[in-house]
Design an enzyme around this catalytic site. Structure first.
Site, PDB file in Angstrom:
ATOM      1  N   HIS A 165       0.764  -1.146  -0.040  1.00  0.00           N
ATOM      2  CA  HIS A 165       0.037   0.178   0.184  1.00  0.00           C
ATOM      3  C   HIS A 165       0.922   1.054   0.363  1.00  0.00           C
ATOM      4  O   HIS A 165       0.263   2.570  -0.511  1.00  0.00           O
ATOM      5  CB  HIS A 165      -0.883  -0.051   1.168  1.00  0.00           C
ATOM      6  CG  HIS A 165      -1.799  -0.890   1.167  1.00  0.00           C
ATOM      7  ND1 HIS A 165      -1.393  -2.008   1.763  1.00  0.00           N
ATOM      8  CD2 HIS A 165      -3.729  -1.127   0.792  1.00  0.00           C
ATOM      9  CE1 HIS A 165      -3.064  -3.203   1.406  1.00  0.00           C
ATOM     10  NE2 HIS A 165      -3.746  -2.313   0.777  1.00  0.00           N
ATOM     11  N   ASP A 233      -4.256  -6.039  -8.154  1.00  0.00           N
ATOM     12  CA  ASP A 233      -5.159  -5.360  -6.860  1.00  0.00           C
ATOM     13  C   ASP A 233      -5.170  -3.676  -7.394  1.00  0.00           C
ATOM     14  O   ASP A 233      -5.166  -3.004  -8.671  1.00  0.00           O
ATOM     15  CB  ASP A 233      -3.843  -5.540  -6.117  1.00  0.00           C
ATOM     16  CG  ASP A 233      -4.085  -5.299  -4.232  1.00  0.00           C
ATOM     17  OD1 ASP A 233      -5.367  -4.526  -4.600  1.00  0.00           O
ATOM     18  OD2 ASP A 233      -3.420  -5.854  -3.867  1.00  0.00           O
TER      19      ASP A 233
END
Length: 313
Positions: A165, A233
């Site tokens: 992230h 993703d």
């Protein structure tokens, strides 16, 4: 939805939608939102969510059941396989009642001693064979409740020592070592949907992360044998560089069928929509995935919940 979002979705016609905590207020509100999203595109489009249990669960108590992190539950119970099936059925039942029919699970990454904490206890175990067995149990439990799976993160994120992230993890493991990580995904390669990992596997492609690497996507398709719908993703994660549009374009060029965009920014969504709709094999896989969404079976939720409590207390 805002009126601008509704108009955008009508024009862009995305294949599906994914909900986050910011979209969650109450059961009636979620039911209405799911209906409005599907009305905007004119069909019963897939609606996804990340409801793994533990830190990653968008539906929270007291309205919905809170679950332990998967690895904590597996470690504590006397019957991990049955507990994982029950967990899948109970999570699936809550989702199905709301109109959500796809869960971004199972997580088949194999935990390592140095797996980053953002991922470690989201894993199902440290043994690839056991991870595969527990992943299958979770899939079957969700299916009993009418929820389809998205296995993640192909071809394996367990060796990552940083949080994708925030930054791009790099893995220096040998090709033989990576093959162990691929094993759970290979065992569940019959599933209809999967998600890539934002991680560099230097033994396969030292230049690009899996999401942007034709070489890694080839491993997913040919070695692992996954022929279902492959989504990236979230392309708004900081592991990727460049503009949102270039991140999305690289994902499609590498071999992803569709792009997952999760931050809710309408301007970014409009930029990504310029790529256009799926065609050819990607479109065929998306049709198969939509058709493969399971129908709920007649399961006794109170009885399953009581059994789950006995196994996990």
């Amino acid at each position: 939805m805002t009126s601008k979002e509704a108009a955008f979705f009508r024009d862009a016609d995305p294949w599906g939608f994914i909900l986050f905590a910011r979209n969650i207020q109450s059961a009636p509100q979620i039911i209405r939102l799911c209906a409005d999203l599907r009305e905007a595109v004119g069909w019963h489009a897939p609606i996804l969510i990340d409801q793994e249990g533990g830190r990653v669960q968008r539906l929270r108590g007291p309205q919905w059941q809170e679950h332990q992190p998967p690895l904590d539950m597996v470690t504590a119970t006397s019957d991990p396989e049955r507990a994982m099936w029950l967990r899948g059925a109970l999570i699936g039942a809550e989702l199905s009642e709301l109109g959500i029919d796809v869960n971004c699970a199972p997580l088949l990454d194999v935990a390592q001693p140095d797996t980053h904490p953002f991922l470690y206890n989201r894993c199902y175990g440290t043994d690839p064979e056991k991870v595969a067995v527990l992943g299958r149990a979770h899939v079957d439990g969700m299916a009993a409740a009418g929820v389809a799976p998205v296995m993640k993160h192909l071809p394996g994120h367990g060796r990552g020592t940083s949080d994708s992230h925030l930054e791009l993890p790099r893995v220096s493991a040998s090709r033989a070592e990576l093959d162990d990580d691929f094993a759970p995904f290979r065992a569940l390669s019959d599933l209809s949907m999967a998600m890539t990992a934002h991680i560099v596997m230097e033994a396969i492609d030292p230049q690009a992360c899996a999401t942007h690497s034709p070489a890694v996507i080839a491993v997913i398709r040919e070695d692992i044998g996954f022929d279902g719908l492959l989504m990236s993703d979230d392309v708004s994660m900081e592991a990727l560089d460049g503009t949102i549009l270039s991140r999305a374009e690289k994902s499609i060029a590498a071999g992803c069928d569709l792009v997952l965009h999760c931050n809710g920014d309408l301007g970014e969504m409009a930029a990504i929509a310029k790529i256009g709709k799926m065609t050819g094999p990607a479109h065929e896989r998306s049709d198969r995935a939509a058709t493969a969404r399971p129908k709920p079976q007649g399961i006794d939720i109170p009885a399953l919940a009581a059994e789950f409590d006995r196994l996990t207390r």
